[in-house]
Scaffold this motif. Sequence first.
Motif, PDB file in Angstrom:
ATOM      1  N   UNK A  94      -1.144 -15.583 -12.427  1.00  0.00           N
ATOM      2  CA  UNK A  94      -2.665 -16.195 -11.619  1.00  0.00           C
ATOM      3  C   UNK A  94      -3.626 -15.038 -11.777  1.00  0.00           C
ATOM      4  N   UNK A  95      -3.283 -13.818 -11.892  1.00  0.00           N
ATOM      5  CA  UNK A  95      -4.113 -12.890 -11.672  1.00  0.00           C
ATOM      6  C   UNK A  95      -4.927 -12.611 -13.187  1.00  0.00           C
ATOM      7  N   UNK A  96      -4.028 -12.863 -14.232  1.00  0.00           N
ATOM      8  CA  UNK A  96      -4.449 -12.990 -15.621  1.00  0.00           C
ATOM      9  C   UNK A  96      -5.146 -13.912 -15.983  1.00  0.00           C
ATOM     10  N   UNK A  97      -4.864 -15.178 -15.440  1.00  0.00           N
ATOM     11  CA  UNK A  97      -5.696 -16.482 -15.867  1.00  0.00           C
ATOM     12  C   UNK A  97      -6.969 -16.148 -15.011  1.00  0.00           C
ATOM     13  N   UNK A  98      -7.169 -15.640 -13.768  1.00  0.00           N
ATOM     14  CA  UNK A  98      -8.238 -15.882 -13.039  1.00  0.00           C
ATOM     15  C   UNK A  98      -9.100 -14.842 -13.461  1.00  0.00           C
ATOM     16  N   UNK A  99      -8.675 -13.936 -14.149  1.00  0.00           N
ATOM     17  CA  UNK A  99      -9.474 -12.691 -14.605  1.00  0.00           C
ATOM     18  C   UNK A  99      -9.970 -13.048 -16.042  1.00  0.00           C
ATOM     19  N   UNK A 100      -9.312 -13.686 -16.808  1.00  0.00           N
ATOM     20  CA  UNK A 100      -9.700 -13.944 -18.156  1.00  0.00           C
ATOM     21  C   UNK A 100     -10.835 -15.160 -18.002  1.00  0.00           C
ATOM     22  N   UNK A 101     -10.814 -15.941 -17.123  1.00  0.00           N
ATOM     23  CA  UNK A 101     -11.736 -17.095 -16.786  1.00  0.00           C
ATOM     24  C   UNK A 101     -12.984 -16.525 -16.141  1.00  0.00           C
ATOM     25  N   UNK A 102     -12.728 -15.460 -15.330  1.00  0.00           N
ATOM     26  CA  UNK A 102     -14.088 -14.756 -14.636  1.00  0.00           C
ATOM     27  C   UNK A 102     -14.683 -13.876 -15.685  1.00  0.00           C
ATOM     28  N   UNK A 103     -14.025 -13.281 -16.679  1.00  0.00           N
ATOM     29  CA  UNK A 103     -14.627 -12.664 -17.886  1.00  0.00           C
ATOM     30  C   UNK A 103     -15.756 -13.693 -18.375  1.00  0.00           C
ATOM     31  N   UNK A 104     -15.085 -14.762 -18.762  1.00  0.00           N
ATOM     32  CA  UNK A 104     -15.987 -15.603 -19.664  1.00  0.00           C
ATOM     33  C   UNK A 104     -17.251 -16.358 -18.731  1.00  0.00           C
ATOM     34  N   UNK A 105     -16.825 -16.511 -17.535  1.00  0.00           N
ATOM     35  CA  UNK A 105     -17.862 -17.029 -16.496  1.00  0.00           C
ATOM     36  C   UNK A 105     -19.048 -16.124 -16.394  1.00  0.00           C
ATOM     37  N   UNK A 106     -18.408 -14.817 -16.211  1.00  0.00           N
ATOM     38  CA  UNK A 106     -19.526 -13.666 -16.073  1.00  0.00           C
ATOM     39  C   UNK A 106     -20.607 -13.629 -17.554  1.00  0.00           C
ATOM     40  N   UNK A 107     -19.974 -13.749 -18.659  1.00  0.00           N
ATOM     41  CA  UNK A 107     -20.223 -13.640 -19.760  1.00  0.00           C
ATOM     42  C   UNK A 107     -21.464 -15.007 -20.166  1.00  0.00           C
ATOM     43  N   UNK A 112     -25.198 -13.532 -21.245  1.00  0.00           N
ATOM     44  CA  UNK A 112     -26.104 -14.547 -22.014  1.00  0.00           C
ATOM     45  C   UNK A 112     -27.588 -15.006 -21.443  1.00  0.00           C
ATOM     46  N   UNK A 113     -27.319 -14.733 -20.106  1.00  0.00           N
ATOM     47  CA  UNK A 113     -28.656 -14.997 -19.143  1.00  0.00           C
ATOM     48  C   UNK A 113     -28.734 -16.425 -18.848  1.00  0.00           C
ATOM     49  N   UNK A 114     -27.723 -17.330 -19.323  1.00  0.00           N
ATOM     50  CA  UNK A 114     -27.896 -18.608 -18.837  1.00  0.00           C
ATOM     51  C   UNK A 114     -26.727 -19.370 -19.302  1.00  0.00           C
ATOM     52  N   UNK A 115     -26.426 -20.627 -18.650  1.00  0.00           N
ATOM     53  CA  UNK A 115     -24.886 -21.181 -19.032  1.00  0.00           C
ATOM     54  C   UNK A 115     -25.246 -22.545 -19.518  1.00  0.00           C
ATOM     55  N   UNK A 116     -24.600 -22.875 -20.908  1.00  0.00           N
ATOM     56  CA  UNK A 116     -25.252 -23.971 -21.580  1.00  0.00           C
ATOM     57  C   UNK A 116     -24.403 -25.346 -21.364  1.00  0.00           C
ATOM     58  N   UNK A 117     -23.767 -25.112 -20.385  1.00  0.00           N
ATOM     59  CA  UNK A 117     -22.657 -26.482 -19.924  1.00  0.00           C
ATOM     60  C   UNK A 117     -23.436 -27.006 -18.749  1.00  0.00           C
ATOM     61  N   UNK A 118     -24.739 -26.536 -18.251  1.00  0.00           N
ATOM     62  CA  UNK A 118     -25.417 -27.419 -17.071  1.00  0.00           C
ATOM     63  C   UNK A 118     -24.350 -27.628 -16.004  1.00  0.00           C
ATOM     64  N   UNK A 121     -21.220 -25.472 -14.879  1.00  0.00           N
ATOM     65  CA  UNK A 121     -20.972 -24.214 -14.564  1.00  0.00           C
ATOM     66  C   UNK A 121     -20.876 -23.724 -13.182  1.00  0.00           C
ATOM     67  N   UNK A 122     -21.152 -24.539 -12.265  1.00  0.00           N
ATOM     68  CA  UNK A 122     -20.749 -24.404 -10.858  1.00  0.00           C
ATOM     69  C   UNK A 122     -19.386 -24.628 -10.639  1.00  0.00           C
ATOM     70  N   UNK A 123     -18.894 -25.494 -11.228  1.00  0.00           N
ATOM     71  CA  UNK A 123     -17.430 -25.862 -11.293  1.00  0.00           C
ATOM     72  C   UNK A 123     -16.508 -25.043 -11.681  1.00  0.00           C
TER      73      UNK A 123
END
Lengths: 152, 152
Positions: A94-107, A112-118, A121-123
């Motif tokens: 769980x920690x590994x999954x949460x952190x890898x997804x968090x890394x990408x969300x922060x990226x 990158x300054x904005x989120x391409x997925x409209x 992103x909030x989800x």
Amino acid sequence: MKDFPGTPGTMFGLALRMSQFIFAAGSIASMATTPSFFNITAFCYLIAAMGLQTIWSFVLALLDAYAVVRKKVLHNPVLVSLYLVGDWVTATLSLAAACSSAGITVLYFNDLGHCHFGKECRKYQISVACAFLSWIPISISSLIMLWLLAAG
Amino acid sequence: MKDFPGTPGTMFGLALRMSQFIFAAGSIASMATTPSFFNITAFCYLIAAMGLQTIWSFVLALLDAYAVVRKKVLHNPVLVSLYLVGDWVTATLSLAAACSSAGITVLYFNDLGHCHFGKECRKYQISVACAFLSWIPISISSLIMLWLLAAG
């Protein structure tokens, strides 16, 4: 074996399992309703890890509820060892999954300054937050199990 | 307190600390020599977490080496509690840093089909691999500390 709050078959133990289950299910619900999560490996892995945690926590919550209602004590060393291994595996995943997804969300949000997925992103953010919130009770559970087994 | 391989002041304990230090230092060296790591939050966090682990493991390796050479036993409950808290904090931070960086590395390599950063990509991969390799011995150390403290 010693009996203290959080051990299997206590009310606090049941509350921990319930919160694990609720947050893990919330994380899956938030991620799985986005139409493009399957393009990103880490998000697929998050769903797999949260799915495993949902099943594990649900089964143990049922066992705990049964023990609380019938006032049984579930402190068999073999059972606690099984709980311990399962808790450690799910907590680490769980920690590994949460952190890898968090890394990408922060990226996407910060770097990158904005989120391409409209709207999605909030989800993604909610899903990652739920994954972290479900990791907190499972890490407490796994520490309690190890302590219980070691203290004998 | 019981004495078994991996506890503070034993050869196996020293070997664990040495491997934590070497892999964490390798991870920093590989990441810090890329010219663009500071653009990505997760990579900066990896350097911070590995930096903390390098310092922590180095200090404990010195203590262990002193205990091995002088044949002292470092099983004071207060000292073991301190080791335990430090080990858990660094182990959790290391896993979180390794996973968030791994999520981004997989995103660039697999999901987007190619890596925009050229030669640096290999260095990112090596750094993440070293971070995971340094997490394995620190998680073993932290489990041993908890067991030692709980078993009394």
